[in-house]
Motif scaffolding. Structure first.
Motif, PDB file in Angstrom:
ATOM      1  N   THR A  51       0.922  -1.333   0.123  1.00  0.00           N
ATOM      2  CA  THR A  51       0.033  -0.051  -0.051  1.00  0.00           C
ATOM      3  C   THR A  51       0.739   1.172   0.070  1.00  0.00           C
ATOM      4  O   THR A  51       1.870   1.330   0.475  1.00  0.00           O
ATOM      5  CB  THR A  51      -0.871  -0.095   1.079  1.00  0.00           C
ATOM      6  N   GLY A  52       0.250   2.425  -0.686  1.00  0.00           N
ATOM      7  CA  GLY A  52       1.036   3.487  -0.669  1.00  0.00           C
ATOM      8  C   GLY A  52       1.931   3.934  -1.725  1.00  0.00           C
ATOM      9  O   GLY A  52       2.229   5.052  -1.935  1.00  0.00           O
ATOM     10  N   GLY A  53       2.156   2.959  -2.706  1.00  0.00           N
ATOM     11  CA  GLY A  53       2.992   3.356  -3.800  1.00  0.00           C
ATOM     12  C   GLY A  53       2.073   3.701  -4.883  1.00  0.00           C
ATOM     13  O   GLY A  53       1.032   3.873  -5.041  1.00  0.00           O
ATOM     14  N   GLY A  54       2.896   4.064  -6.011  1.00  0.00           N
ATOM     15  CA  GLY A  54       2.000   4.409  -7.244  1.00  0.00           C
ATOM     16  C   GLY A  54       1.276   3.469  -7.968  1.00  0.00           C
ATOM     17  O   GLY A  54      -0.252   3.831  -8.333  1.00  0.00           O
ATOM     18  N   TYR A  55       1.588   2.137  -7.831  1.00  0.00           N
ATOM     19  CA  TYR A  55       0.651   1.147  -8.580  1.00  0.00           C
ATOM     20  C   TYR A  55      -0.558   1.071  -7.718  1.00  0.00           C
ATOM     21  O   TYR A  55      -1.673   1.054  -8.018  1.00  0.00           O
ATOM     22  CB  TYR A  55       1.316  -0.184  -8.460  1.00  0.00           C
TER      23      TYR A  55
ATOM     24  N   GLY B 249       3.499   0.266 -19.507  1.00  0.00           N
ATOM     25  CA  GLY B 249       2.982   1.383 -18.572  1.00  0.00           C
ATOM     26  C   GLY B 249       2.748   0.579 -16.806  1.00  0.00           C
ATOM     27  O   GLY B 249       3.641   0.194 -16.411  1.00  0.00           O
ATOM     28  N   ARG B 250       1.312   0.791 -16.704  1.00  0.00           N
ATOM     29  CA  ARG B 250       1.165   0.222 -15.543  1.00  0.00           C
ATOM     30  C   ARG B 250      -0.243  -0.826 -16.061  1.00  0.00           C
ATOM     31  O   ARG B 250      -1.374  -0.276 -15.615  1.00  0.00           O
ATOM     32  CB  ARG B 250       0.443   1.329 -14.404  1.00  0.00           C
ATOM     33  N   PRO B 251       0.207  -2.010 -16.200  1.00  0.00           N
ATOM     34  CA  PRO B 251      -0.708  -2.853 -17.051  1.00  0.00           C
ATOM     35  C   PRO B 251      -1.975  -3.656 -16.037  1.00  0.00           C
ATOM     36  O   PRO B 251      -1.298  -3.998 -14.961  1.00  0.00           O
ATOM     37  CB  PRO B 251       0.290  -4.172 -17.281  1.00  0.00           C
ATOM     38  N   LEU B 252      -2.861  -3.610 -16.354  1.00  0.00           N
ATOM     39  CA  LEU B 252      -4.083  -4.347 -15.883  1.00  0.00           C
ATOM     40  C   LEU B 252      -4.312  -5.829 -16.640  1.00  0.00           C
ATOM     41  O   LEU B 252      -4.041  -5.790 -17.726  1.00  0.00           O
ATOM     42  CB  LEU B 252      -5.187  -3.666 -15.610  1.00  0.00           C
ATOM     43  N   VAL B 253      -4.514  -6.909 -16.046  1.00  0.00           N
ATOM     44  CA  VAL B 253      -4.474  -7.961 -16.513  1.00  0.00           C
ATOM     45  C   VAL B 253      -5.620  -9.165 -16.044  1.00  0.00           C
ATOM     46  O   VAL B 253      -5.823  -8.837 -14.533  1.00  0.00           O
ATOM     47  CB  VAL B 253      -3.155  -8.809 -16.489  1.00  0.00           C
ATOM     48  N   MET B 254      -5.989  -9.921 -16.791  1.00  0.00           N
ATOM     49  CA  MET B 254      -7.045 -11.096 -16.373  1.00  0.00           C
ATOM     50  C   MET B 254      -6.137 -12.379 -16.201  1.00  0.00           C
ATOM     51  O   MET B 254      -5.308 -12.650 -17.336  1.00  0.00           O
ATOM     52  CB  MET B 254      -8.155 -11.223 -17.118  1.00  0.00           C
ATOM     53  N   PRO B 255      -6.360 -13.455 -15.458  1.00  0.00           N
ATOM     54  CA  PRO B 255      -5.777 -14.673 -15.515  1.00  0.00           C
ATOM     55  C   PRO B 255      -6.117 -15.273 -16.812  1.00  0.00           C
ATOM     56  O   PRO B 255      -7.277 -14.929 -17.297  1.00  0.00           O
ATOM     57  CB  PRO B 255      -6.276 -15.279 -14.135  1.00  0.00           C
ATOM     58  N   PRO B 256      -5.383 -16.436 -17.137  1.00  0.00           N
ATOM     59  CA  PRO B 256      -5.652 -17.050 -18.515  1.00  0.00           C
ATOM     60  C   PRO B 256      -6.926 -17.821 -18.242  1.00  0.00           C
ATOM     61  O   PRO B 256      -7.079 -18.098 -17.141  1.00  0.00           O
ATOM     62  CB  PRO B 256      -4.464 -17.895 -18.701  1.00  0.00           C
TER      63      PRO B 256
END
Length: 344
Positions: free
Chosen positions: A46-50, A270-277
């Motif tokens: 917690t607390g970081g940019g991501y 960048g700051r990627p978002l992803v779903m599990p396969p």
């Protein structure tokens, strides 16, 4: 009295199964998400940019998804983000109730030869990113190096957290491809520590200062010429730095160009978002659309700006997938160089 033959019974049963089977698979995306909770797994503490970006997205993405599910954030730090990626690939629910915001280096870790990375980044369903990263070699204004030519001619001390850190990797990459003479000084855990060390005169500069982070944490440095960008690198040249050389444009060797492209892939993510396969395709499509709608949401952009988060040139999941596939198609001879730079 009605009688039905055995063959007739079989036909009736078969017809019933045929009629019911589509219904079992015809659940709409809205029906699925009704009453559900969507978890965003963040690969950092917690607390970081991501974490801040994930929480901002969590406050808005629910209203752009069918049935408006509740959205919560779960932090899963460890191994530089690899722990979260391993979880998403091997253990997380694959029904559409879990997505991840992962560090941009993690999709490339198997390519870089990191044994702890137990996943195939090409098999994930990538959703998008709010921004891409462009990095700079940043020097303090008093350092007597003012051009790339001088950075090649004079040794400069630049900060890094350790030999296997991201700044160290990019420092070695630029030394190998551009002929710069940066000397890595370990012991600065993060970019903020490195920037503070520059102010104190402990080091000359930082080899991978991200433009987005610099402008949010030290907005006056470039404007007031307290620091100077000597060379920039990443997926695209920044229009904000028109006079700063762009490393990929300076390379003449085809292998060096391939090396730079593969090494810069994390910045392109960048700051990627992803779903599990394995998540049903219609839920992946719905999540990609909801994320794109979130990035275009005026209220989301206003909140992101208010808390110092960068939302510039969002990329789609398909674009991220292309970056990853292209990086993994790098010729073996170039991958060998990449792995040596990553694991000196």
């Amino acid at each position: 009295m009605l009688t039905v033959s055995r063959s007739g019974c079989i036909a009736v049963v078969a017809a019933a199964v045929w009629l019911c089977a589509p219904a079992a698979h015809a659940q709409s995306v809205a029906d699925f998400y009704k009453g559900k909770t969507l978890s965003i797994v963040v690969g950092s503490s917690t607390g970081g940019g991501y974490d801040a970006m994930a929480r901002a997205i969590a406050r808005f993405i629910g209203k752009h998804l069918p049935a408006n599910p509740t959205v919560v954030v779960r932090n899963m730090p460890g191994a530089g983000g690899i722990a979260a990626m391993n979880h998403l690939y091997n253990a997380a629910e694959k029904d559409g109730t879990v997505i991840g915001m992962v560090q941009n280096n993690t999709p490339m870790e198997p390519l870089f030869g990191t044994r702890e990375a137990r996943y195939d980044a090409r098999r994930f369903d990538w959703l998008g990113t709010p921004s891409v990263e462009v990095a700079m070699v940043l020097l303090w204004h008093r350092v007597p190096v003012n051009s790339l030519a001088e950075l090649k001619a004079k040794e400069t001390n630049v900060g890094a957290s350790g030999a296997n850190s991201t700044p160290a990797f990019y420092g070695r990459l630029l030394n190998a491809t551009l002929g710069t003479r940066m000397k890595l000084v370990n012991g600065y855990p993060g970019m903020s520590d490195g920037l503070l060390a520059m102010e104190r005169g402990e080091i000359d500069g930082y080899p991978s200062a991200f433009y987005s982070a610099l402008t949010s944490t030290r907005p006056n440095w470039l404007r007031d010429k307290l620091a100077k960008a000597i060379v920039q690198y990443g997926p695209e040249r920044l229009k904000e730095l028109p006079d700063v050389p762009f490393a990929p444009d300076l390379l003449t060797s085809d292998d060096d160009k391939l090396l730079m492209r593969a090494a810069s892939a994390p910045l392109a993510l960048g700051r990627p978002l992803v779903m599990p396969p394995g998540v049903p395709a219609e839920r992946v499509a719905a999540m990609r659309k909801a994320l794109a709608d979130t990035f275009a949401d005026a209220q989301f952009k206003a909140e992101a700006e208010k808390i110092g988060l960068i939302v510039n040139a969002p990329k789609t999941g398909e674009e991220l997938q292309e970056v990853i596939v292209r990086a993994y198609a790098t010729p073996p001879r170039v991958i060998e160089r990449l792995q040596k730079l990553n694991n000196p």
